[in-house]
Design a protein around this motif. Structure first.
Motif, short mmCIF file in Angstrom:
data_model
loop_
_atom_site.label_atom_id
_atom_site.label_comp_id
_atom_site.label_asym_id
_atom_site.label_seq_id
_atom_site.Cartn_x
_atom_site.Cartn_y
_atom_site.Cartn_z
N ALA A 248 47.56 5.39 73.17
CA ALA A 248 47.37 4.28 72.23
C ALA A 248 45.90 3.89 72.20
N ARG A 249 45.57 2.95 71.34
CA ARG A 249 44.18 2.47 71.24
C ARG A 249 43.86 1.46 72.33
N SER A 250 44.89 0.87 72.88
CA SER A 250 44.69 -0.06 74.00
C SER A 250 45.32 0.57 75.23
N ALA A 251 44.78 0.27 76.39
CA ALA A 251 45.37 0.76 77.65
C ALA A 251 46.81 0.28 77.76
N PHE A 252 47.04 -0.93 77.34
CA PHE A 252 48.35 -1.56 77.50
C PHE A 252 49.47 -0.80 76.80
N HIS A 253 49.17 -0.24 75.62
CA HIS A 253 50.24 0.38 74.83
C HIS A 253 50.38 1.88 75.06
N GLY B 5 57.93 9.56 69.15
CA GLY B 5 57.02 9.03 68.14
C GLY B 5 55.67 8.60 68.64
N PRO B 6 54.85 8.10 67.72
CA PRO B 6 53.45 7.75 68.01
C PRO B 6 53.35 6.46 68.80
N PRO B 7 52.10 6.14 69.21
CA PRO B 7 51.92 4.86 69.90
C PRO B 7 52.24 3.69 68.97
N ILE B 8 52.56 2.59 69.60
CA ILE B 8 52.79 1.36 68.82
C ILE B 8 51.70 0.38 69.25
N ASP B 9 50.64 0.34 68.44
CA ASP B 9 49.49 -0.48 68.80
C ASP B 9 49.58 -1.87 68.18
N ASP B 10 48.78 -2.76 68.69
CA ASP B 10 48.65 -4.07 68.03
C ASP B 10 47.94 -3.84 66.70
N GLU B 11 48.38 -4.54 65.67
CA GLU B 11 47.91 -4.29 64.31
C GLU B 11 46.38 -4.28 64.23
N GLU B 12 45.73 -5.21 64.90
CA GLU B 12 44.27 -5.30 64.79
C GLU B 12 43.57 -4.13 65.48
N ASP B 13 44.26 -3.38 66.33
CA ASP B 13 43.63 -2.27 67.05
C ASP B 13 43.61 -0.97 66.23
N TYR B 14 44.42 -0.90 65.14
CA TYR B 14 44.50 0.36 64.38
C TYR B 14 43.14 0.75 63.77
N ALA B 15 42.26 -0.18 63.57
CA ALA B 15 40.95 0.12 62.98
C ALA B 15 39.95 0.63 64.02
N MET B 16 40.31 0.66 65.28
CA MET B 16 39.37 1.06 66.34
C MET B 16 38.99 2.54 66.20
N PRO B 17 37.71 2.88 66.46
CA PRO B 17 37.27 4.27 66.35
C PRO B 17 37.59 5.05 67.62
N VAL B 18 38.85 5.13 67.94
CA VAL B 18 39.27 5.83 69.17
C VAL B 18 40.49 6.69 68.82
N TRP B 19 40.49 7.92 69.38
CA TRP B 19 41.61 8.81 69.06
C TRP B 19 42.90 8.26 69.64
N ALA B 20 43.95 8.35 68.86
CA ALA B 20 45.26 7.93 69.34
C ALA B 20 46.29 8.94 68.84
N GLY B 21 47.34 9.12 69.56
CA GLY B 21 48.39 10.06 69.16
C GLY B 21 49.17 10.52 70.37
N GLU B 22 49.76 11.72 70.25
CA GLU B 22 50.61 12.22 71.32
C GLU B 22 50.12 13.57 71.82
N ILE B 23 50.12 13.77 73.12
CA ILE B 23 49.90 15.10 73.71
C ILE B 23 51.28 15.61 74.11
N PRO B 24 51.83 16.55 73.32
CA PRO B 24 53.16 17.05 73.69
C PRO B 24 53.10 17.80 75.02
N LEU B 25 54.10 17.67 75.82
CA LEU B 25 54.20 18.39 77.09
C LEU B 25 55.52 19.15 77.12
N ARG B 26 55.47 20.38 77.62
CA ARG B 26 56.68 21.20 77.71
C ARG B 26 56.70 21.92 79.05
N LEU B 27 57.88 22.18 79.55
CA LEU B 27 58.02 23.03 80.73
C LEU B 27 58.06 24.47 80.23
#
Ligand SMILES: Cc1cc2nc3c(=O)[nH]c(=O)nc-3n(C[C@H](O)[C@H](O)[C@H](O)COP(=O)(O)OP(=O)(O)OC[C@H]3O[C@@H](n4cnc5c(N)ncnc54)[C@H](O)[C@@H]3O)c2cc1C
Length: 224
Positions: free
Chosen positions: A93-98, A168-190
């Motif tokens: 997520a864009r914040s550590a918390f999320h 699904g994707p991160p659920i960020d606080d609305e005001e954080d979506y504009a932050m210039p930081v990559w957010a998304g998912e790193i899929p992991l598989r065995l």
């Protein structure tokens, strides 16, 4: 029944919408994973032990050495709690918390019973091998009577069970979506690596297809 009835113990509290009591979903998770963690109390203290398992229908099987403390404790009929976890991805997520994890997990409560019937014990052991490496059983030497005696097999009836699934994707606080930081998912598989032959393998034996093509694909969660 298509679903497990929630009980006081299996009622999800936080993010309950991620809970799932669908038997098909639960069995899909149990059949894709093969390691569980068994929690129990020994001399008043909690212990959690990782171990392999098998499932046949509504029975969840644990096995091991007849001297195994976890099995020795469980067979006395005490309450145990078993968890199974599949990790599908890291959620950045864009914040550590999320930050989060995409996962599928199952929690099982119950009391284990010893499999006394020799036919069921044999079938349970077959189910372990088949569960971890499908098609393996027909290639290997079957257990002898003394190997069966040295092995204890317990079962839990799958009755008090919950699953929880995050996708699904991160659920960020609305005001954080504009932050210039990559957010998304790193899929992991065995993922299985290239099979390594036993140094003592007799000459001329190629790995069977179930070895060279090994993967933990999602079976259909067939409740039978
Ligand atoms: C890989 C992974 C990582 C996680 N990381 C975190 C984390 O860092 N922090 C965090 O707070 N939570 C995390 N969770 C979620 C965690 O498992 C619990 O769901 C969460 O702590 C909520 O607990 P609770 O107090 O609401 O419910 P509890 O009172 O602990 O649970 C009530 C009942 O709900 C059911 N239940 C609860 N969780 C699950 C589950 N995961 N799977 C199946 N049934 C469940 C059980 O039947 C349980 O008895 C993670 C889960 C997984 C699988």
């Amino acid at each position: 029944m298509e679903t497990f009835a929630p009980t006081e113990r299996t009622t999800l509290k936080r993010l309950a919408k991620r809970g799932n009591f669908d038997r098909h979903v639960v069995y899909g998770i149990l059949d894709e994973a093969f390691i569980c963690h068994v929690g129990f109390i020994v001399e008043g203290r909690p212990v959690v032990i990782p171990t392999a398992y098998g499932r046949v229908g509504d029975r969840f099987y644990l096995h091991g050495s007849a001297a195994n403390r976890m099995l020795r404790t469980a067979e006395t009929g005490v309450d145990i709690c078993v968890t199974v976890t599949l990790v599908d991805g890291l959620v950045l997520a864009r914040s550590a918390f999320h930050h989060s994890i995409n996962y599928r997990s199952v929690v099982i409560f119950g009391r284990a019973l010893v499999v006394e019937d020799s036919r069921e014990k044999f079938e349970a052991l077959r189910s372990f091998t088949q569960h971890v490496v499908p098609n393996r059983w027909s290639d290997v030497r079957e257990p002898t009577d003394s190997e069966l005696k040295a092995t204890i097999v317990l079962y839990l009836e799958l009755m008090e069970v919950s699953a929880k699934v995050r996708t699904g994707p991160p659920i960020d606080d609305e005001e954080d979506y504009a932050m210039p930081v990559w957010a998304g998912e790193i899929p992991l598989r065995l993922v299985a690596g290239v099979p390594i032959p036993d140094p003592r393998l007799a000459e001329g034996i190629d790995p069977p297809q179930y070895v060279s093509d090994y993967s933990r694909t999602v079976p259909d969660g067939d409740p039978t």
